[in-house]
Write a protein that holds these residues in place. Structure first.
Motif, PDB file in Angstrom:
ATOM      1  N   MET A 125       0.839  -1.190   0.000  1.00 47.25           N
ATOM      2  CA  MET A 125       0.000   0.000   0.000  1.00 47.25           C
ATOM      3  C   MET A 125       0.878   1.247   0.000  1.00 47.25           C
ATOM      4  O   MET A 125       1.926   1.266   0.653  1.00 47.25           O
ATOM      5  CB  MET A 125      -0.910   0.011   1.231  1.00 47.25           C
ATOM      6  CG  MET A 125      -1.877  -1.154   1.279  1.00 47.25           C
ATOM      7  SD  MET A 125      -3.132  -0.995   2.599  1.00 47.25           S
ATOM      8  CE  MET A 125      -2.111  -0.834   4.042  1.00 47.25           C
ATOM      9  N   VAL A 126       0.432   2.243  -0.729  1.00 52.42           N
ATOM     10  CA  VAL A 126       1.091   3.548  -0.719  1.00 52.42           C
ATOM     11  C   VAL A 126       0.041   4.570  -0.309  1.00 52.42           C
ATOM     12  O   VAL A 126      -0.945   4.782  -1.020  1.00 52.42           O
ATOM     13  CB  VAL A 126       1.677   3.909  -2.096  1.00 52.42           C
ATOM     14  CG1 VAL A 126       2.386   5.266  -2.032  1.00 52.42           C
ATOM     15  CG2 VAL A 126       2.638   2.824  -2.566  1.00 52.42           C
ATOM     16  N   GLN A 173       3.727   7.111   1.858  1.00 52.58           N
ATOM     17  CA  GLN A 173       4.317   6.080   2.707  1.00 52.58           C
ATOM     18  C   GLN A 173       3.994   4.693   2.143  1.00 52.58           C
ATOM     19  O   GLN A 173       2.847   4.361   1.871  1.00 52.58           O
ATOM     20  CB  GLN A 173       3.770   6.176   4.128  1.00 52.58           C
ATOM     21  CG  GLN A 173       4.267   5.083   5.068  1.00 52.58           C
ATOM     22  CD  GLN A 173       5.755   5.165   5.323  1.00 52.58           C
ATOM     23  OE1 GLN A 173       6.308   6.256   5.428  1.00 52.58           O
ATOM     24  NE2 GLN A 173       6.409   4.025   5.408  1.00 52.58           N
ATOM     25  N   THR A 174       5.040   3.885   1.947  1.00 51.51           N
ATOM     26  CA  THR A 174       4.880   2.533   1.426  1.00 51.51           C
ATOM     27  C   THR A 174       4.948   1.537   2.578  1.00 51.51           C
ATOM     28  O   THR A 174       5.835   1.628   3.431  1.00 51.51           O
ATOM     29  CB  THR A 174       5.981   2.214   0.403  1.00 51.51           C
ATOM     30  OG1 THR A 174       5.906   3.151  -0.671  1.00 51.51           O
ATOM     31  CG2 THR A 174       5.828   0.807  -0.134  1.00 51.51           C
ATOM     32  N   LEU A 175       4.016   0.571   2.588  1.00 52.55           N
ATOM     33  CA  LEU A 175       4.068  -0.435   3.644  1.00 52.55           C
ATOM     34  C   LEU A 175       3.464  -1.752   3.178  1.00 52.55           C
ATOM     35  O   LEU A 175       2.576  -1.784   2.322  1.00 52.55           O
ATOM     36  CB  LEU A 175       3.349   0.049   4.906  1.00 52.55           C
ATOM     37  CG  LEU A 175       1.828   0.270   4.822  1.00 52.55           C
ATOM     38  CD1 LEU A 175       1.101  -0.912   5.465  1.00 52.55           C
ATOM     39  CD2 LEU A 175       1.424   1.550   5.509  1.00 52.55           C
ATOM     40  N   ALA A 176       3.987  -2.840   3.750  1.00 47.18           N
ATOM     41  CA  ALA A 176       3.432  -4.176   3.523  1.00 47.18           C
ATOM     42  C   ALA A 176       2.574  -4.521   4.734  1.00 47.18           C
ATOM     43  O   ALA A 176       3.057  -4.476   5.874  1.00 47.18           O
ATOM     44  CB  ALA A 176       4.545  -5.196   3.351  1.00 47.18           C
ATOM     45  N   GLY A 215      -5.809   1.398   3.068  1.00 48.38           N
ATOM     46  CA  GLY A 215      -5.125   2.685   3.114  1.00 48.38           C
ATOM     47  C   GLY A 215      -4.416   3.053   1.837  1.00 48.38           C
ATOM     48  O   GLY A 215      -3.763   4.103   1.758  1.00 48.38           O
ATOM     49  N   ASP A 216      -4.521   2.168   0.815  1.00 49.45           N
ATOM     50  CA  ASP A 216      -3.867   2.486  -0.449  1.00 49.45           C
ATOM     51  C   ASP A 216      -4.473   3.758  -1.050  1.00 49.45           C
ATOM     52  O   ASP A 216      -5.690   3.843  -1.258  1.00 49.45           O
ATOM     53  CB  ASP A 216      -4.026   1.308  -1.424  1.00 49.45           C
ATOM     54  CG  ASP A 216      -3.082   1.412  -2.608  1.00 49.45           C
ATOM     55  OD1 ASP A 216      -1.927   1.809  -2.402  1.00 49.45           O
ATOM     56  OD2 ASP A 216      -3.517   1.111  -3.742  1.00 49.45           O
ATOM     57  N   ARG A 217      -3.608   4.749  -1.287  1.00 52.10           N
ATOM     58  CA  ARG A 217      -4.004   6.056  -1.833  1.00 52.10           C
ATOM     59  C   ARG A 217      -4.996   6.769  -0.913  1.00 52.10           C
ATOM     60  O   ARG A 217      -5.772   7.603  -1.342  1.00 52.10           O
ATOM     61  CB  ARG A 217      -4.578   5.924  -3.252  1.00 52.10           C
ATOM     62  CG  ARG A 217      -3.564   5.398  -4.262  1.00 52.10           C
ATOM     63  CD  ARG A 217      -4.134   5.345  -5.670  1.00 52.10           C
ATOM     64  NE  ARG A 217      -5.229   4.416  -5.787  1.00 52.10           N
ATOM     65  CZ  ARG A 217      -5.084   3.108  -5.962  1.00 52.10           C
ATOM     66  NH1 ARG A 217      -3.871   2.591  -6.023  1.00 52.10           N
ATOM     67  NH2 ARG A 217      -6.137   2.322  -6.052  1.00 52.10           N
ATOM     68  N   ARG A 218      -4.966   6.452   0.339  1.00 56.34           N
ATOM     69  CA  ARG A 218      -5.807   7.095   1.349  1.00 56.34           C
ATOM     70  C   ARG A 218      -4.909   7.909   2.281  1.00 56.34           C
ATOM     71  O   ARG A 218      -3.688   7.712   2.324  1.00 56.34           O
ATOM     72  CB  ARG A 218      -6.557   6.047   2.168  1.00 56.34           C
ATOM     73  CG  ARG A 218      -7.433   5.095   1.352  1.00 56.34           C
ATOM     74  CD  ARG A 218      -8.806   5.672   1.099  1.00 56.34           C
ATOM     75  NE  ARG A 218      -9.741   4.638   0.635  1.00 56.34           N
ATOM     76  CZ  ARG A 218     -11.043   4.807   0.545  1.00 56.34           C
ATOM     77  NH1 ARG A 218     -11.591   5.967   0.877  1.00 56.34           N
ATOM     78  NH2 ARG A 218     -11.823   3.833   0.119  1.00 56.34           N
ATOM     79  N   PRO A 219      -5.496   8.777   3.098  1.00 52.71           N
ATOM     80  CA  PRO A 219      -4.658   9.644   3.940  1.00 52.71           C
ATOM     81  C   PRO A 219      -3.943   8.919   5.077  1.00 52.71           C
ATOM     82  O   PRO A 219      -2.966   9.450   5.612  1.00 52.71           O
ATOM     83  CB  PRO A 219      -5.658  10.683   4.479  1.00 52.71           C
ATOM     84  CG  PRO A 219      -6.999  10.100   4.275  1.00 52.71           C
ATOM     85  CD  PRO A 219      -6.900   9.195   3.096  1.00 52.71           C
ATOM     86  N   TYR A 220      -4.411   7.741   5.482  1.00 53.64           N
ATOM     87  CA  TYR A 220      -3.767   7.017   6.581  1.00 53.64           C
ATOM     88  C   TYR A 220      -4.184   5.554   6.518  1.00 53.64           C
ATOM     89  O   TYR A 220      -5.056   5.157   5.724  1.00 53.64           O
ATOM     90  CB  TYR A 220      -4.135   7.621   7.946  1.00 53.64           C
ATOM     91  CG  TYR A 220      -5.627   7.867   8.117  1.00 53.64           C
ATOM     92  CD1 TYR A 220      -6.507   6.822   8.420  1.00 53.64           C
ATOM     93  CD2 TYR A 220      -6.161   9.152   7.970  1.00 53.64           C
ATOM     94  CE1 TYR A 220      -7.865   7.046   8.581  1.00 53.64           C
ATOM     95  CE2 TYR A 220      -7.520   9.383   8.125  1.00 53.64           C
ATOM     96  CZ  TYR A 220      -8.359   8.327   8.436  1.00 53.64           C
ATOM     97  OH  TYR A 220      -9.709   8.557   8.573  1.00 53.64           O
ATOM     98  N   VAL A 221      -3.560   4.756   7.381  1.00 49.69           N
ATOM     99  CA  VAL A 221      -3.829   3.314   7.421  1.00 49.69           C
ATOM    100  C   VAL A 221      -4.979   3.032   8.383  1.00 49.69           C
ATOM    101  O   VAL A 221      -5.028   3.584   9.487  1.00 49.69           O
ATOM    102  CB  VAL A 221      -2.575   2.542   7.874  1.00 49.69           C
ATOM    103  CG1 VAL A 221      -2.863   1.032   7.931  1.00 49.69           C
ATOM    104  CG2 VAL A 221      -1.404   2.825   6.942  1.00 49.69           C
ATOM    105  N   ALA A 269       4.200   6.519  10.576  1.00 50.51           N
ATOM    106  CA  ALA A 269       3.468   6.577   9.306  1.00 50.51           C
ATOM    107  C   ALA A 269       2.770   5.260   8.989  1.00 50.51           C
ATOM    108  O   ALA A 269       1.784   5.239   8.248  1.00 50.51           O
ATOM    109  CB  ALA A 269       4.416   6.961   8.175  1.00 50.51           C
ATOM    110  N   GLU A 270       3.278   4.155   9.543  1.00 45.35           N
ATOM    111  CA  GLU A 270       2.693   2.839   9.263  1.00 45.35           C
ATOM    112  C   GLU A 270       1.596   2.461  10.251  1.00 45.35           C
ATOM    113  O   GLU A 270       0.913   1.451  10.060  1.00 45.35           O
ATOM    114  CB  GLU A 270       3.792   1.767   9.301  1.00 45.35           C
ATOM    115  CG  GLU A 270       4.845   1.897   8.230  1.00 45.35           C
ATOM    116  CD  GLU A 270       5.984   0.910   8.451  1.00 45.35           C
ATOM    117  OE1 GLU A 270       6.076  -0.054   7.674  1.00 45.35           O
ATOM    118  OE2 GLU A 270       6.762   1.102   9.408  1.00 45.35           O
ATOM    119  N   GLN A 271       1.431   3.229  11.291  1.00 49.07           N
ATOM    120  CA  GLN A 271       0.496   2.856  12.345  1.00 49.07           C
ATOM    121  C   GLN A 271      -0.961   2.939  11.890  1.00 49.07           C
ATOM    122  O   GLN A 271      -1.318   3.784  11.076  1.00 49.07           O
ATOM    123  CB  GLN A 271       0.709   3.762  13.558  1.00 49.07           C
ATOM    124  CG  GLN A 271       2.028   3.510  14.271  1.00 49.07           C
ATOM    125  CD  GLN A 271       2.240   4.448  15.432  1.00 49.07           C
ATOM    126  OE1 GLN A 271       1.430   5.351  15.677  1.00 49.07           O
ATOM    127  NE2 GLN A 271       3.328   4.260  16.166  1.00 49.07           N
TER     128      GLN A 271
END
Length: 591
Positions: A457-458, A463-466, A487-493, A545-547
């Motif tokens: 997801m970006v 921010q990129t995260l698995a 959260g892909d292309r969203r403001p947060y996870v 950023a990943e939280q």
């Protein structure tokens, strides 16, 4: 393998058939307590008998034959009977939808199909007009295999022998359609050579598990390449296999047959752990189990150190919990089982240490349907918990610049059936298979899988995260069943969370909440507070950023029946997003 086994060790018991149904395939003899043993000699005779029937029915070399059934002796029998005459098995999951069944039979060009039940037969009948090449359908529980055997009496054994000897390594053995977490299934073309190379390498690496006298209860679907590998490995090593088609019957079958090892997937081990913890809680021994769990993990981690577990505290504590907890835990697997092979998805590191510390060593491996399927495995003498082990003999692994795991070797498939474009896309210009998984290889050659490339997801902030590792941490909470980050292309996870249906009644009663469903209480402060605590613990292990910033508790769990889980219990993310699109949108309302 079948003919060699019958010649060299005809009386070795190859299969035990629990309560065989005579109209499906007759048993040669039955033991006093119910199961019917099938020796290597009898299995060869059964394969030959059914192979003659397929020849009499007009099944030719290279013909594709669908096989839609649960895990049972007849599945294995049909598979080898088709292989022995040069035909190609096309597995279909027994819980496939009408659309999936039609697609697989049509795309493969199947000329015949073996089904298990009247329901399966009706499903194929409903799409028969879309399958012009399908000539025949045989039903296992309708006696059609026995009728085929009778039809085959007109075929000489020499004809089958000639067909069998004409099969070579480059011939297609099976077209296995990926269950897939995204998109329409693609047919992986697997050859006899690829399967044979994989079985030889895997059984050599795991020879302490797979040998004459070893046994397992196989309950994973044989339509999945992972279970199929074990099927062939058991036949090759002349070990004893018990088929178990019903997941609900697995505990009873484990107690009944007491296997020496297990084949399973991470989710089932998670459930076994959670069940043991719930039983301890119900018996007011939750604190004892928690301490036993911590000791098991510490003991296992100490085994990886040169000095091993300390003599003063850890060894005595472990010995006490062996009597109080660990032995009972292993009893749920039959009592003799000291090792398990796990695949299909990464196993949590803490869970791996817990089971090894409790006396059940879990050997994690890695592979794809496209690789026959095994690429790597941990072994009893060379294991690193938290990794998928080292490459099997003949397999090469490397990691591309973008983190994708690449593979090469004789086990890699030829390509996708009727899909040259997808085949081209799945290989690099210099012939390496793109696995679609992200990972790393340490200095000792152990592979660690960190996620799926398609699941990366970006966020809108870049921010990129698995998601896999964070999901695993949240899922450690005993009340949580499944977790899927968005959260892909969203403001947060954010996260979608489902509640464990087995843990729910006890937790609800402990918090003095009314006896209603999760759906009726998913907005309650008590439940949301519990899940928030689990998420905060997971958030502490990743960057800001990943939280996970917010979450929603769904009214029900994900299931195979709703199309949200694969047969190996992995989440189908596209299906979940389609089902809960409005819930996901609500998590971002106002942003």
């Amino acid at each position: 393998m079948v003919w060699d086994n019958a010649r060299t060790d005809p009386d070795e018991v190859q299969f035990l058939r629990p309560d065989p149904i005579p109209r499906s395939w007759p048993a040669s003899r039955t033991l006093r307590d119910g199961p019917s043993p099938v020796t290597c000699g009898q299995f060869r005779d059964d394969v030959l008998t059914l192979a003659r029937g397929f020849v009499a029915a007009g099944v030719g070399r290279g013909d594709r034959i669908g096989l839609m059934s649960s895990t049972r002796y007849e599945w294995t029998l049909i598979d080898y009977a088709l292989w022995s005459i040069g035909a190609i098995t096309v597995p279909v999951y027994d819980n496939s939808s009408v659309e999936q069944t039609q697609w697989i039979l049509a795309d493969s060009g199947a000329v015949g199909c073996v089904v298990e039940t009247a329901e399966h037969e009706a499903m194929v009948h409903d799409v028969r007009q879309d399958l012009p090449g399908l000539r025949q359908v045989w039903r296992i529980d309708g006696g059609d295999l026995i009728a085929l055997a009778g039809q085959g009496r007109t075929v000489d054994d020499a004809e089958v022998e000639g067909r069998r000897r004409a099969v070579n390594g480059g011939d297609v053995a099976s077209i296995v359609y990926t269950s897939g977490t995204t998109g329409r299934p693609k047919g992986c073309v697997l050859t006899h050579r690829g399967i044979h190379c994989d079985v030889l390498a895997a059984t050599e690496a795991l020879k302490e598990l797979l040998h004459p006298g070893a046994s397992t209860v196989l309950f994973l679907p044989l339509a999945h390449a992972f279970a199929r590998l074990i099927q062939v490995g058991m036949v090759y090593r002349r070990a004893t296999m018990v088929h178990c088609p019903d997941l609900a019957a697995v505990p009873a079958q484990l107690r009944r047959y007491r296997p020496t090892f297990l084949l399973t997937v991470p989710r089932m081990l998670e459930k076994a752990h959670d069940k043991a913890r719930r039983r301890a809680d119900d018996g007011h021994r939750g604190r004892l189990f928690g301490l036993a769990e911590r000791v098991a993990v510490r003991y296992s981690r100490a085994l990886d150190r040169r000095r091993g577990p300390g003599l003063l505290l850890l060894r005595p504590a472990h010995a006490v919990f062996e009597v109080l907890v660990y032995r009972k835990l292993r009893g749920a697997f039959g009592g003799r089982c000291r090792m398990a092979i796990v695949g299909g998805a990464p196993l949590g590191e803490r869970l791996g240490h817990f089971f090894r510390g409790a006396g059940l060593t879990v050997l994690e491996g890695y592979g794809l349907t496209e690789t026959s399927p095994a690429l790597t495995t941990n072994t009893p003498s060379a294991m690193r918990i938290g990794t998928a082990g080292r490459p099997l003999a003949g397999v090469q692994i490397r990691v591309a610049d973008d983190g994708e795991v690449l593979a090469r070797g004789p086990v890699v498939f030829q390509g996708y059936w009727n899909n040259p474009e997808a085949t081209r896309e799945t290989f690099t210009g210099d012939g390496w298979l793109r696995t679609g998984d992200l990972g790393s290889v340490d200095t000792d050659g152990y592979l660690r899988i960190t996620g799926r490339k398609k699941e990366i997801m970006v966020t809108a902030a870049g921010q990129t995260l698995a998601p896999a590792q964070i999901e695993e941490r949240i899922r450690e909470h005993p009340l949580v069943s499944q977790v899927m980050l968005v959260g892909d292309r969203r403001p947060y996870v954010a996260a979608l969370v489902t509640i464990d249906e087995q843990a729910w009644p006890r937790w609800r009663a402990a918090h003095e909440l009314p006896a209603v469903s999760v759906g009726q209480l998913r907005r309650s402060p008590e439940l949301r507070g519990e899940i928030q605590a689990a998420i905060e613990r997971a958030n502490a292990t990743v960057s800001h950023a990943e939280q996970v910033k917010t979450f929603d508790i769904l009214p029900r769990d994900f299931t195979e029946d709703t199309g949200e889980l694969t047969p190996t219990l992995k989440i189908k993310r596209e299906a979940v997003q389609a089902h809960y699109g409005a819930d996901i949108d609500a998590l971002y309302r106002g942003h």
